[in-house]
Design a protein around this motif. Structure first.
Motif, PDB file in Angstrom:
ATOM      1  N   ASN A  57       0.812  -1.221   0.000  1.00 28.13           N
ATOM      2  CA  ASN A  57       0.000   0.000   0.000  1.00 28.13           C
ATOM      3  C   ASN A  57       0.841   1.264   0.000  1.00 28.13           C
ATOM      4  O   ASN A  57       0.318   2.347   0.238  1.00 28.13           O
ATOM      5  CB  ASN A  57      -0.932   0.004   1.228  1.00 28.13           C
ATOM      6  CG  ASN A  57      -1.929  -1.134   1.187  1.00 28.13           C
ATOM      7  OD1 ASN A  57      -2.392  -1.510   0.115  1.00 28.13           O
ATOM      8  ND2 ASN A  57      -2.246  -1.682   2.362  1.00 28.13           N
ATOM      9  N   LEU A  58       2.124   1.146  -0.247  1.00 27.62           N
ATOM     10  CA  LEU A  58       3.018   2.296  -0.235  1.00 27.62           C
ATOM     11  C   LEU A  58       3.018   2.936  -1.617  1.00 27.62           C
ATOM     12  O   LEU A  58       3.600   2.409  -2.570  1.00 27.62           O
ATOM     13  CB  LEU A  58       4.425   1.865   0.154  1.00 27.62           C
ATOM     14  CG  LEU A  58       5.422   2.984   0.506  1.00 27.62           C
ATOM     15  CD1 LEU A  58       4.890   3.833   1.638  1.00 27.62           C
ATOM     16  CD2 LEU A  58       6.765   2.383   0.875  1.00 27.62           C
ATOM     17  N   SER A 109       2.453   9.160   2.427  1.00 22.93           N
ATOM     18  CA  SER A 109       2.237   7.772   2.833  1.00 22.93           C
ATOM     19  C   SER A 109       1.901   7.623   4.301  1.00 22.93           C
ATOM     20  O   SER A 109       1.747   6.492   4.766  1.00 22.93           O
ATOM     21  CB  SER A 109       3.492   6.942   2.508  1.00 22.93           C
ATOM     22  OG  SER A 109       3.816   7.040   1.150  1.00 22.93           O
ATOM     23  N   ASP A 110       1.799   8.705   5.051  1.00 22.11           N
ATOM     24  CA  ASP A 110       1.472   8.648   6.472  1.00 22.11           C
ATOM     25  C   ASP A 110       2.364   7.647   7.186  1.00 22.11           C
ATOM     26  O   ASP A 110       1.911   6.682   7.795  1.00 22.11           O
ATOM     27  CB  ASP A 110       0.002   8.292   6.662  1.00 22.11           C
ATOM     28  CG  ASP A 110      -0.440   8.525   8.111  1.00 22.11           C
ATOM     29  OD1 ASP A 110       0.190   9.367   8.773  1.00 22.11           O
ATOM     30  OD2 ASP A 110      -1.385   7.857   8.562  1.00 22.11           O
ATOM     31  N   CYS A 111       3.660   7.860   7.079  1.00 18.23           N
ATOM     32  CA  CYS A 111       4.619   6.958   7.688  1.00 18.23           C
ATOM     33  C   CYS A 111       5.730   7.771   8.328  1.00 18.23           C
ATOM     34  O   CYS A 111       5.767   8.998   8.210  1.00 18.23           O
ATOM     35  CB  CYS A 111       5.198   6.007   6.640  1.00 18.23           C
ATOM     36  SG  CYS A 111       6.100   6.845   5.321  1.00 18.23           S
ATOM     37  N   HIS A 141       8.026   2.778   8.763  1.00 21.19           N
ATOM     38  CA  HIS A 141       6.926   2.216   9.530  1.00 21.19           C
ATOM     39  C   HIS A 141       5.651   3.004   9.247  1.00 21.19           C
ATOM     40  O   HIS A 141       5.688   4.220   9.019  1.00 21.19           O
ATOM     41  CB  HIS A 141       7.222   2.264  11.038  1.00 21.19           C
ATOM     42  CG  HIS A 141       8.306   1.342  11.470  1.00 21.19           C
ATOM     43  ND1 HIS A 141       8.074   0.027  11.804  1.00 21.19           N
ATOM     44  CD2 HIS A 141       9.635   1.534  11.619  1.00 21.19           C
ATOM     45  CE1 HIS A 141       9.224  -0.548  12.148  1.00 21.19           C
ATOM     46  NE2 HIS A 141      10.184   0.346  12.040  1.00 21.19           N
ATOM     47  N   GLY A 142       4.510   2.325   9.289  1.00 16.90           N
ATOM     48  CA  GLY A 142       3.240   3.007   9.231  1.00 16.90           C
ATOM     49  C   GLY A 142       3.009   3.816  10.490  1.00 16.90           C
ATOM     50  O   GLY A 142       3.326   3.363  11.598  1.00 16.90           O
ATOM     51  N   ARG A 143       2.440   5.001  10.348  1.00 15.01           N
ATOM     52  CA  ARG A 143       2.307   5.878  11.498  1.00 15.01           C
ATOM     53  C   ARG A 143       1.296   5.363  12.497  1.00 15.01           C
ATOM     54  O   ARG A 143       1.477   5.511  13.716  1.00 15.01           O
ATOM     55  CB  ARG A 143       1.921   7.277  11.015  1.00 15.01           C
ATOM     56  CG  ARG A 143       1.732   8.291  12.146  1.00 15.01           C
ATOM     57  CD  ARG A 143       1.793   9.687  11.632  1.00 15.01           C
ATOM     58  NE  ARG A 143       3.104   9.929  11.052  1.00 15.01           N
ATOM     59  CZ  ARG A 143       4.175  10.241  11.753  1.00 15.01           C
ATOM     60  NH1 ARG A 143       4.096  10.334  13.070  1.00 15.01           N
ATOM     61  NH2 ARG A 143       5.330  10.435  11.171  1.00 15.01           N
ATOM     62  N   THR A 144       0.222   4.766  12.036  1.00 14.24           N
ATOM     63  CA  THR A 144      -0.811   4.286  12.947  1.00 14.24           C
ATOM     64  C   THR A 144      -0.641   2.808  13.265  1.00 14.24           C
ATOM     65  O   THR A 144      -0.756   2.384  14.406  1.00 14.24           O
ATOM     66  CB  THR A 144      -2.203   4.539  12.339  1.00 14.24           C
ATOM     67  OG1 THR A 144      -2.254   3.944  11.031  1.00 14.24           O
ATOM     68  CG2 THR A 144      -2.452   6.027  12.207  1.00 14.24           C
ATOM     69  N   SER A 145      -0.337   2.004  12.238  1.00 15.99           N
ATOM     70  CA  SER A 145      -0.215   0.561  12.457  1.00 15.99           C
ATOM     71  C   SER A 145       1.125   0.155  13.039  1.00 15.99           C
ATOM     72  O   SER A 145       1.259  -0.924  13.611  1.00 15.99           O
ATOM     73  CB  SER A 145      -0.429  -0.177  11.139  1.00 15.99           C
ATOM     74  OG  SER A 145       0.612   0.129  10.220  1.00 15.99           O
ATOM     75  N   ARG A 146       2.151   1.000  12.869  1.00 17.68           N
ATOM     76  CA  ARG A 146       3.517   0.701  13.306  1.00 17.68           C
ATOM     77  C   ARG A 146       4.095  -0.525  12.604  1.00 17.68           C
ATOM     78  O   ARG A 146       5.081  -1.110  13.069  1.00 17.68           O
ATOM     79  CB  ARG A 146       3.559   0.482  14.829  1.00 17.68           C
ATOM     80  CG  ARG A 146       3.090   1.675  15.622  1.00 17.68           C
ATOM     81  CD  ARG A 146       4.083   2.809  15.542  1.00 17.68           C
ATOM     82  NE  ARG A 146       3.559   4.020  16.194  1.00 17.68           N
ATOM     83  CZ  ARG A 146       4.255   5.118  16.402  1.00 17.68           C
ATOM     84  NH1 ARG A 146       5.513   5.150  16.018  1.00 17.68           N
ATOM     85  NH2 ARG A 146       3.718   6.166  16.970  1.00 17.68           N
ATOM     86  N   ILE A 176       6.863  -1.353   6.614  1.00 16.26           N
ATOM     87  CA  ILE A 176       6.372  -1.339   5.233  1.00 16.26           C
ATOM     88  C   ILE A 176       7.480  -1.095   4.220  1.00 16.26           C
ATOM     89  O   ILE A 176       7.239  -1.132   3.018  1.00 16.26           O
ATOM     90  CB  ILE A 176       5.285  -0.261   5.051  1.00 16.26           C
ATOM     91  CG1 ILE A 176       5.830   1.118   5.422  1.00 16.26           C
ATOM     92  CG2 ILE A 176       4.057  -0.594   5.863  1.00 16.26           C
ATOM     93  CD1 ILE A 176       4.823   2.239   5.220  1.00 16.26           C
TER      94      ILE A 176
END
Length: 782
Positions: free
Chosen positions: A40-41, A66-68, A80-85, A88
Motif C-alpha cells: 500500500n506504499l 504515505s502517512d509513515c 513504519h506506518g504511522r498508525t499501524s507501526r 512497510i
C-alpha cells in the motif's frame, strides 16, 4: 523523480519544470504520475525526468503522502506506518545512499497438531499466560501440558524480510538524502511462524544514533516543509527551506547549492570542465602577453603560484562559466624590490549596503558585470619572476616566467587594474566619490547611473535603462566584460528583490560554515553567547593548534555583512586568536549552533524608506576585564533599513561611564557624517539633522553644554566635535531609555527574550524559515 516512464501510473503532462540535478547538470521534467513502491506504499507527484539514470525519493514527500515515519542509522533505514507501526519498507546503505526495498507480503500457514493455547500464544506474539487465557476460544483442558511452561520469547514484533538484489546507483548524489525506487517482485512467499523460527536481531531504534553527520537537503523546485524526524532530532531542513520564493528563485538557489568548486589542483583535474577552464585561462594569459619564458637571473627568486576555482552564474541561475584563476604567491614579495605602492580602493561593506538601500528605495534597476582577466589590464613596472603554472611545462627545464602584466595575488596588481578602470570611467563622464573611491556617479540631466567597484565585479544601478545599456557597451569596448544581468549573487551574498524591498542573506555561506564544523545535526542555541560570560578570564586547557578556530572566526567576521546580531560575539571571539583555550572553542561552536537555527536570516532593505539617517549608540563601561577599556556599539538606519553597525573597543580607558558614552557618541557621529557624504555621491541630499539616540542623560548634557567641568577635563579634544555638529544642526541627539536602546545588543550579551525583541527591531528577517508565512515573489524584470 524517475527517468523510466514505465514506473509511472496515472501519468499527466505538465509544463516544463527545471530541475537542478545533484551532480551539477540541469534537466527538465515534462510529466508526473504516481509510483507503487510495494503493498500500500504509493508515492504521488513523481516527476519524470528524461535522461535521469536513477530513481530518487524525496524523504519528506514520502512521509507526507504515505502517512509513515522513517528511521535512519549509519547502515540502514526503516519505514513504519504511522498508525499501524507495521514495517512497510526498508533500505540498505551503500556508498552514501539508501537503496529502497519493499517488504513482501507473507502468507500464514495452517499449523496442524498445535494446541489451542500454544497456537494463540504464538499468534498474539508470545504474551503472558494471563493474557492468552483471555481469548474465548482457548481450551485450557487440552493445553494443560504447557500451562506451567515459560516462554523465552519477548513480545517484540518481528518480521522476516526477503533478501533481494539491489541495483547500484550510477551517480553520486551530494547534499541529498535519496533512495532508489525498486518495484516489488511478484510471487508468494511462505515462512514458518513460532518460537525458534523467527530471526533474532537486536533493536535498531537507538543503535548508531546520528546527530551531527547527516547531509544537507538542497532546495529543489518542490521543497515541502519537513514535518517529521528522519535520522536526527534536529535536521537542518527544519530550519531553512525555499518555499516562500518563486520557482525561478528556487531554481537559482538549487543551482548554487548543487555546484561544487574544487579546492585543489588534483581535484580539479578530475573534471573536464575545470581542465578546459584552466586551458582557457592559460590561452588568455598568453594572448595578453602576460609573461615571457626566460632563465632566472642570479640574485632573483621566482614566486610560486596556484589555481583558484570559481563558478560564475547568470541571473537566471544557469552557470555562465567555470572560472579558473592563476594566483601568484604575492605574500613572498619583498617591499622595495618586488613592489612599491600597493594601495587600491575596494568597496567597503557599509558602502555596498548603502548603495543597495538607495536602489531599493528608488526602485531602480540593479545589474552586475564581471571582468575577464581583470588584472591583466594593468601594466607591471617591477621585475617579477614566477614558476610555471601547475599542470604546464616547457621543453627546456629550468625556465621561469617573467611577468609583463599583473596577476592575481601580486600586492601591486589591484592598484594597476583600478588605475586603468577608473581612468576609463572618468573618461566616460563619471565622478569619483571622495567618501569611497570605489564609488562612481554619472549625472547627465535627469539621467543618473552609479557604479560600485569591488576588484573585478561591478554593481550598476540607475534610473534609465537605455543609459545603462550604453554604458555596458562602452565598458565591453574598453575591457573584456561579461554582462551577468540582474544582480542576484554578489560576494557570496544572495540578493533577492521583492515587493517589500531587497533581502540580503548568506544562507549558503552559513550552511557551509555549519557543515565544515560538523554541526548540521546538532542541537540549537537560542542566543549566540551565554549571558555574563567570562571568556577573557578563562583558565581552561590551551589548544595547541588554533588554525581551525581562526578559520571559523574569519568566516563569522564575513558573515556579519548581513547578520548584525553577531557583531558582539564575533568581537569577543576574535580576541583569542593567539591564546586559544577550550572555553573559547566551545563558545565559537555555540555561535555555530545558533546559526543552525536560522541559516537563512538576513536584513531587509525596505522600499518604503524616507532616506533619512538615524543612529543608535551605546557603551559598556570597562567591558574588557583585562584592559578595563570600554566597548562602543552602534547601528545606523537609512529610514528603516540597517546599513552600518559595529562593535569596537575604545582606544583609551574611560574614567566613568559618562565618558565612555560620550566617546561612543563621537564615534557614531563620525560614521553618520561619512554616510551623509556617501548619500550625496549617490545623488541623495540629506538636508535634515541626523538623529542620534543615546541612553545616557549625562553624556547628552555634556554634548549640549559647552562649559568644561570635572567630567570633561580628561576627554580628548577630538571628541568634542560632537558639539560642533550639534551647533551646525547636523546632529540632533535624543534620549532613549536603556530597555529600548537598540545598540545594547552590540555591547553585551542579552537574554533570549530581549535578544529576540531587538533582533526584530533591527530589521532582521528570516524568509527561509519554514514557520513564517508569506511569499516573496521575485519574478521581476530588472
Amino acid at each position: 523523480m524517475t527517468g523510466n516512464a514505465k514506473n509511472l501510473r496515472d501519468v499527466l503532462e505538465i509544463s516544463s519544470c527545471h530541475v537542478a540535478l545533484p551532480y551539477g547538470n540541469n534537466a527538465v521534467a515534462i510529466k508526473e504520475g504516481s509510483v507503487i513502491l510495494g503493498g500500500n506504499l504509493i508515492l504521488k507527484d513523481v516527476l519524470y525526468v528524461p535522461g535521469l539514470t536513477c530513481n530518487l525519493i524525496y524523504v519528506s514527500q514520502l512521509i507526507d503522502h504515505s502517512d509513515c515515519f522513517v528511521q535512519f542509522t549509519n547502515s540502514l533505514c526503516v519505514i513504519h506506518g504511522r498508525t499501524s507501526r507495521m514495517l512497510i519498507g526498508a533500505g540498505e546503505r551503500r556508498d552514501g545512499l539508501y537503496y529502497f526495498r519493499a517488504i513482501p507480503s507473507i502468507k500464514a500457514m495452517k499449523v496442524h497438531g498445535a494446541s489451542s493455547l500454544d497456537l494463540w500464544h504464538k499468534r498474539l506474539g508470545h504474551p503472558s499466560l494471563q493474557v492468552t487465557k483471555l481469548v474465548p476460544v482457548v481450551d485450557l483442558k487440552k493445553s494443560s501440558g504447557i500451562l506451567n511452561k515459560s516462554c523465552d520469547r519477548g513480545s517484540e514484533d518481528a518480521q522476516n524480510v526477503q533478501e533481494q538484489p539491489v541495483s547500484s546507483a550510477e551517480q553520486n548524489v551530494a547534499d541529498l538524502i535519496a533512495q532508489e525506487v525498486r518495484p516489488d517482485d511478484e510471487g508468494d512467499m511462505e515462512e514458518q511462524f513460532g518460537c525458534g523460527h523467527r530471526r533474532q536481531q537486536a533493536s535498531v531504534r537507538l543503535r548508531d544514533y546520528v546527530t551531527n553527520t547527516i547531509r544537507l537537503l538542497s532546495p529543489l523546485v518542490h521543497s515541502p516543509t519537513p514535518q517529521h524526524l528522519s535520522g536526527t532530532p534536529y535536521p537542518i531542513a527544519h530550519y531553512a527551506n525555499c518555499d516562500k520564493f518563486s520557482l525561478r528563485r528556487r531554481t537559482f538557489l538549487a543551482t548554487i547549492n548543487a555546484d561544487h568548486e574544487p579546492t585543489t589542483f588534483s581535484e580539479a583535474m578530475k573534471d573536464k570542465r575545470w581542465r578546459e577552464a584552466m586551458q582557457r585561462e592559460i590561452q588568455a594569459l598568453e594572448n595578453y602577453e602576460t609573461w615571457e619564458i626566460e632563465d632566472l637571473p642570479l640574485g632573483k627568486k621566482n614566486l610560486g603560484c596556484k589555481w583558484v576555482y570559481k563558478i560564475k552564474y547568470n541571473s537566471d541561475g544557469t552557470v555562465e562559466r567555470n572560472k579558473a584563476l592563476l594566483v601568484i604567491f604575492g605574500n613572498h614579495e619583498i617591499e622595495g624590490i618586488d613592489y612599491t605602492d600597493t594601495f587600491a580602493p575596494v568597496a567597503k561593506m557599509v558602502t555596498v549596503r548603502a548603495f543597495l538601500a538607495v536602489a531599493a528605495s528608488k526602485k531602480w534597476e540593479l545589474h552586475k558585470m564581471d571582468v575577464h582577466n581583470a588584472f591583466l589590464h594593468g601594466d607591471l613596472q617591477e621585475e617579477v619572476y614566477m614558476k610555471l603554472p601547475p599542470g604546464f611545462r616547457v621543453t627546456i627545464p629550468g625556465k621561469v616566467c617573467r611577468l609583463r602584466k599583473s596577476l592575481y595575488g601580486l600586492k601591486q596588481a589591484p592598484r594597476c587594474w583600478f588605475a586603468k578602470l577608473s581612468a576609463a570611467l572618468k573618461e566616460y563622464g563619471f565622478q569619483q566619490s571622495y567618501s569611497d573611491y570605489s564609488l562612481f556617479t554619472l549625472q547627465r540631466g535627469v539621467v543618473q547611473v552609479n557604479v560600485l567597484v569591488y576588484v573585478d565585479d561591478l554593481i550598476i544601478f540607475g534610473n534609465n535603462h537605455a543609459a545603462i545599456q550604453r554604458f555596458k557597451t562602452y565598458l565591453s569596448e574598453c575591457f573584456h566584460m561579461k554582462d551577468l544581468g540582474a544582480l542576484k549573487y554578489f560576494l557570496r551574498v544572495e540578493v533577492t528583490r521583492g515587493p517589500e524591498g531587497i533581502f540580503l542573506c548568506q544562507r549558503k555561506y552559513s550552511i557551509d560554515i555549519i557543515s565544515e564544523v560538523g554541526l548540521l545535526g546538532a542541537k540549537l542555541a537560542s542566543v549566540p553567547l551565554e549571558q555574563n560570560h567570562w571568556l577573557a578570564l578563562a583558565t581552561g586547557r590551551l589548544i595547541d593548534d588554533p588554525e581551525r578556530f581562526r578559520r571559523l572566526v574569519g568566516h563569522l567576521i564575513y558573515l556579519c555583512f548581513t547578520r548584525p546580531e553577531l557583531s558582539y560575539c564575533v568581537h569577543a571571539l576574535s580576541q583569542f586568536m593567539q591564546q586559544l583555550r577550550e572555553e573559547h572553542w566551545e563558545a565559537a561552536l555555540r555561535v555555530v549552533r545558533y546559526l543552525k537555527g536560522n541559516p537563512g536570516q538576513g536584513i531587509l532593505l525596505s522600499n518604503e524608506c524616507n532616506l533619512r539617517l538615524h543612529g543608535w549608540c551605546d557603551a559598556d563601561w570597562s567591558g574588557c576585564p583585562l584592559t578595563r577599556r570600554s566597548l562602543t556599539g552602534w547601528i545606523i538606519f537609512l529610514g528603516t533599513s540597517p546599513i552600518s553597525w559595529k562593535t569596537k573597543k575604545q582606544h583609551t580607558m574611560s574614567r566613568s561611564s559618562v565618558e565612555a558614552e560620550y566617546r561612543s557618541m563621537a564615534m557614531t557621529t563620525g560614521e553618520l557624517l561619512w554616510l551623509k557624504g556617501i548619500l550625496q555621491s549617490l545623488g541623495v541630499s540629506h538636508n535634515f539633522a541626523m538623529h542620534l539616540s543615546c541612553d545616557s542623560q549625562a553624556a547628552l548634557h555634556i554634548a549640549k553644554n559647552p562649559v568644561f567641568h570635572e567630567r570633561t577635563k580628561n576627554i580628548e579634544m577630538d571628541c568634542h566635535f560632537v558639539r560642533d555638529e550639534i551647533i551646525k544642526d547636523n546632529i540632533h541627539p535624543q534620549f532613549v531609555p536603556s530597555h529600548a536602546q537598540l545598540a545594547d545588543i552590540f555591547t553585551k550579551t542579552l537574554g533570549e527574550s530581549q535578544f529576540d525583541n531587538f533582533t526584530r527591531k533591527l530589521g532582521i528577517r528570516n524568509l527561509h524559515a519554514p514557520t513564517l508565512g508569506g511569499v516573496l515573489d521575485i519574478n521581476i524584470d530588472m
